[in-house]
Write an enzyme that holds these catalytic residues in place. Structure first.
Site, PDB file in Angstrom:
ATOM      1  N   ALA A 182      17.099 -25.112  46.754  1.00  0.00           N
ATOM      2  CA  ALA A 182      18.072 -25.075  48.035  1.00  0.00           C
ATOM      3  C   ALA A 182      18.258 -23.631  48.343  1.00  0.00           C
ATOM      4  O   ALA A 182      17.860 -22.752  47.793  1.00  0.00           O
ATOM      5  CB  ALA A 182      19.294 -25.514  47.372  1.00  0.00           C
ATOM      6  N   THR A 196      20.977 -21.159  49.065  1.00  0.00           N
ATOM      7  CA  THR A 196      22.223 -21.211  48.671  1.00  0.00           C
ATOM      8  C   THR A 196      22.941 -19.995  49.159  1.00  0.00           C
ATOM      9  O   THR A 196      24.162 -19.697  48.707  1.00  0.00           O
ATOM     10  CB  THR A 196      22.171 -21.133  47.200  1.00  0.00           C
ATOM     11  OG1 THR A 196      21.322 -20.364  46.580  1.00  0.00           O
ATOM     12  CG2 THR A 196      21.715 -22.527  46.605  1.00  0.00           C
ATOM     13  N   TYR A 218      20.810 -32.394  44.659  1.00  0.00           N
ATOM     14  CA  TYR A 218      22.090 -31.789  44.435  1.00  0.00           C
ATOM     15  C   TYR A 218      22.949 -31.129  45.260  1.00  0.00           C
ATOM     16  O   TYR A 218      22.244 -30.723  46.399  1.00  0.00           O
ATOM     17  CB  TYR A 218      22.213 -30.567  43.080  1.00  0.00           C
ATOM     18  CG  TYR A 218      21.156 -30.844  41.706  1.00  0.00           C
ATOM     19  CD1 TYR A 218      21.938 -31.661  41.033  1.00  0.00           C
ATOM     20  CD2 TYR A 218      19.926 -30.951  41.673  1.00  0.00           C
ATOM     21  CE1 TYR A 218      21.344 -32.201  39.745  1.00  0.00           C
ATOM     22  CE2 TYR A 218      19.326 -31.481  40.808  1.00  0.00           C
ATOM     23  CZ  TYR A 218      20.069 -31.995  39.805  1.00  0.00           C
ATOM     24  OH  TYR A 218      19.274 -32.650  38.710  1.00  0.00           O
ATOM     25  N   THR A 274      26.963 -30.255  47.175  1.00  0.00           N
ATOM     26  CA  THR A 274      27.831 -29.132  47.015  1.00  0.00           C
ATOM     27  C   THR A 274      29.381 -29.496  47.724  1.00  0.00           C
ATOM     28  O   THR A 274      29.356 -30.420  48.548  1.00  0.00           O
ATOM     29  CB  THR A 274      27.433 -27.917  47.771  1.00  0.00           C
ATOM     30  OG1 THR A 274      28.571 -26.890  47.719  1.00  0.00           O
ATOM     31  CG2 THR A 274      27.225 -28.147  49.217  1.00  0.00           C
ATOM     32  N   TYR A 290      25.968 -23.321  55.461  1.00  0.00           N
ATOM     33  CA  TYR A 290      25.482 -23.637  54.196  1.00  0.00           C
ATOM     34  C   TYR A 290      25.963 -25.336  54.235  1.00  0.00           C
ATOM     35  O   TYR A 290      25.331 -26.109  53.888  1.00  0.00           O
ATOM     36  CB  TYR A 290      25.905 -22.959  53.441  1.00  0.00           C
ATOM     37  CG  TYR A 290      25.499 -23.390  51.999  1.00  0.00           C
ATOM     38  CD1 TYR A 290      24.220 -23.402  51.530  1.00  0.00           C
ATOM     39  CD2 TYR A 290      26.628 -23.976  51.109  1.00  0.00           C
ATOM     40  CE1 TYR A 290      24.195 -24.072  50.235  1.00  0.00           C
ATOM     41  CE2 TYR A 290      26.573 -24.249  49.987  1.00  0.00           C
ATOM     42  CZ  TYR A 290      25.246 -24.344  49.240  1.00  0.00           C
ATOM     43  OH  TYR A 290      24.899 -24.810  48.180  1.00  0.00           O
ATOM     44  N   LYS A 338      23.624 -28.671  54.009  1.00  0.00           N
ATOM     45  CA  LYS A 338      23.684 -29.512  52.795  1.00  0.00           C
ATOM     46  C   LYS A 338      24.184 -30.863  53.071  1.00  0.00           C
ATOM     47  O   LYS A 338      23.621 -31.859  52.590  1.00  0.00           O
ATOM     48  CB  LYS A 338      24.655 -28.958  51.688  1.00  0.00           C
ATOM     49  CG  LYS A 338      24.152 -27.640  50.879  1.00  0.00           C
ATOM     50  CD  LYS A 338      22.782 -27.696  50.178  1.00  0.00           C
ATOM     51  CE  LYS A 338      23.123 -28.512  49.096  1.00  0.00           C
ATOM     52  NZ  LYS A 338      21.736 -28.367  48.170  1.00  0.00           N
ATOM     53  N   TRP A 392      30.954 -24.675  42.289  1.00  0.00           N
ATOM     54  CA  TRP A 392      30.991 -23.264  41.404  1.00  0.00           C
ATOM     55  C   TRP A 392      29.853 -23.418  40.425  1.00  0.00           C
ATOM     56  O   TRP A 392      30.512 -23.084  39.097  1.00  0.00           O
ATOM     57  CB  TRP A 392      32.224 -22.945  40.930  1.00  0.00           C
ATOM     58  CG  TRP A 392      33.451 -23.042  42.183  1.00  0.00           C
ATOM     59  CD1 TRP A 392      33.268 -23.290  43.513  1.00  0.00           C
ATOM     60  CD2 TRP A 392      34.842 -22.894  41.840  1.00  0.00           C
ATOM     61  NE1 TRP A 392      34.372 -23.135  44.091  1.00  0.00           N
ATOM     62  CE2 TRP A 392      35.447 -22.732  43.280  1.00  0.00           C
ATOM     63  CE3 TRP A 392      35.667 -22.307  40.872  1.00  0.00           C
ATOM     64  CZ2 TRP A 392      36.763 -22.593  43.376  1.00  0.00           C
ATOM     65  CZ3 TRP A 392      37.006 -22.022  41.059  1.00  0.00           C
ATOM     66  CH2 TRP A 392      37.463 -22.177  42.277  1.00  0.00           C
TER      67      TRP A 392
END
Ligand SMILES: NC(=O)c1ccc[n+]([C@@H]2O[C@H](COP(=O)([O-])OP(=O)(O)OC[C@H]3O[C@@H](n4cnc5c(N)ncnc54)[C@H](OP(=O)(O)O)[C@@H]3O)[C@@H](O)[C@H]2O)c1
Length: 299
Positions: A59, A61, A98, A100, A124, A128, A149
């Site tokens: 990703a 990030t 994954y 967020t 971001y 995502k 987190w």
């Protein structure tokens, strides 16, 4: 069970690479070996390896950097993910992905459910969410774990930054009005393995989005205090004491990307599938804190 792991050099990727071999035969690629934005190369790798599951830990990030680098953020977090979904559907594979808490705007006053409407407030989060939407639209067999987190032993993260600053300074200011829960790569990895085991035993979880975080609610300020208290207990010499960690508001710490105030994720849906109980964030985090502090002691 053959597993193709992408993004194996990240915080989560490194943990997954170490753990997934307990459930299957793993071929792991860091970005240097397979860039997921190279759609053709990814398809070729899948055709050669013939995995049953693609686990995508790759990703973009860098939350603040994404504000001025939206093309790259979207290319990794959305376009490349759409390609993975397409390949997974064409080859009848599972895609594990994954996501967020950043897909939400944080205005809800209680933990977010999987069914709550996303409304990202930064680039971001938008990228995502576009990745999630692409997977859902292609409708390959998939599990999307939305987590929050992420703090582990590998890579750079909040805990390592706090320890470094605590060694340099007499006091620290840490944000106390953003609420959520630190999540260890170990917990994400354990959950991933649980879901793979279910597939292996022909009892696959219903495809879709699952919120993945430990129990309980915390703030960055509380996480920092927990970490420093643990380091003190372990006899680590720091200039900042727990009492000198000052709470500040998000407004007092401007960043390029906006941060949402509520990152709490409701995990009932995940818990109903898991074969183990999700831990409290403090227990999950203290295991990571111990490893990070031990690493400091050996430097
Ligand atoms: N970190 C958090 O707080 C957090 C919170 C919620 C959700 N998540 C999600 O959890 C997942 C894992 O995050 P993380 O904390 O492990 O992130 P990370 O430490 O930044 O790791 C991401 C990995 O992806 C790799 N990567 C980037 N672009 C790539 C590309 N084009 N092709 C292949 N690999 C690429 C990076 O490679 P390099 O090592 O070469 O840079 C890095 O190793 C991500 O989906 C993330 O969005 C993270």
């Amino acid at each position: 069970m053959k597993i193709l792991l992408l993004g194996s050099n990240g915080q989560l990727g490194r943990k997954l690479e170490r753990q997934l071999s307990s459930i299957g035969s793993v071929t792991a690629f860091p970005r240097s070996a397979l860039d997921i934005t190279n759609h053709r190369a990814v398809r070729d790798a899948v055709l050669v390896i013939h995995p049953n599951i693609i686990v995508n830990a790759a990703a973009y990030t860098a939350v603040d950097q994404a504000e001025t680098d939206s093309e790259r953020a979207n290319s990794v977090n959305a376009d490349a993910v759409a390609n993975l979904a397409q390949i997974a559907r064409d080859q009848s594979l599972w895609l594990f992905h994954y996501s967020t808490d950043y897909v939400f705007d944080g205005s809800k006053q209680s933990p977010y459910l999987e069914t709550d409407t996303p409304n990202p407030i930064n680039v971001y989060g938008e990228s995502k969410l576009a990745g999630e939407t692409a997977i859902t639209a292609v409708d390959c067999q998939h599990l999307i774990f939305r987590t929050s987190w992420v703090i582990g032993i590998d890579g750079n993260n909040f805990a390592k930054t706090i320890l470094r600053l605590a060694a340099e300074r007499n006091s620290l200011k840490v944000i106390s009005d953003q609420l959520g829960a630190p999540t260890s790569p170990a917990l994400i990895s354990k959950t991933t393995i649980d879901a793979i085991r279910a597939i292996k035993e022909h009892e696959a979880w219903p495809q879709g989005i699952y919120h993945l975080a430990p129990h309980g609610v915390s703030s960055w300020h509380e996480v920092a205090k927990t970490l420093i208290a643990h380091a003190e207990q372990q006899g680590v010499q720091l200039n900042t004491q727990v009492e000198s960690i000052q709470a500040i508001t998000t407004a007092e710490y401007p960043t390029a990307a906006k941060r949402q105030l509520n990152s709490q994720l409701d995990t009932h849906k995940l818990q109903s599938q898991l074969s183990f109980d999700l831990p409290h964030w403090k227990d999950d985090f203290l295991a990571v804190a111990s490893d990070i502090v031990k690493e400091l002691e050996t430097v």
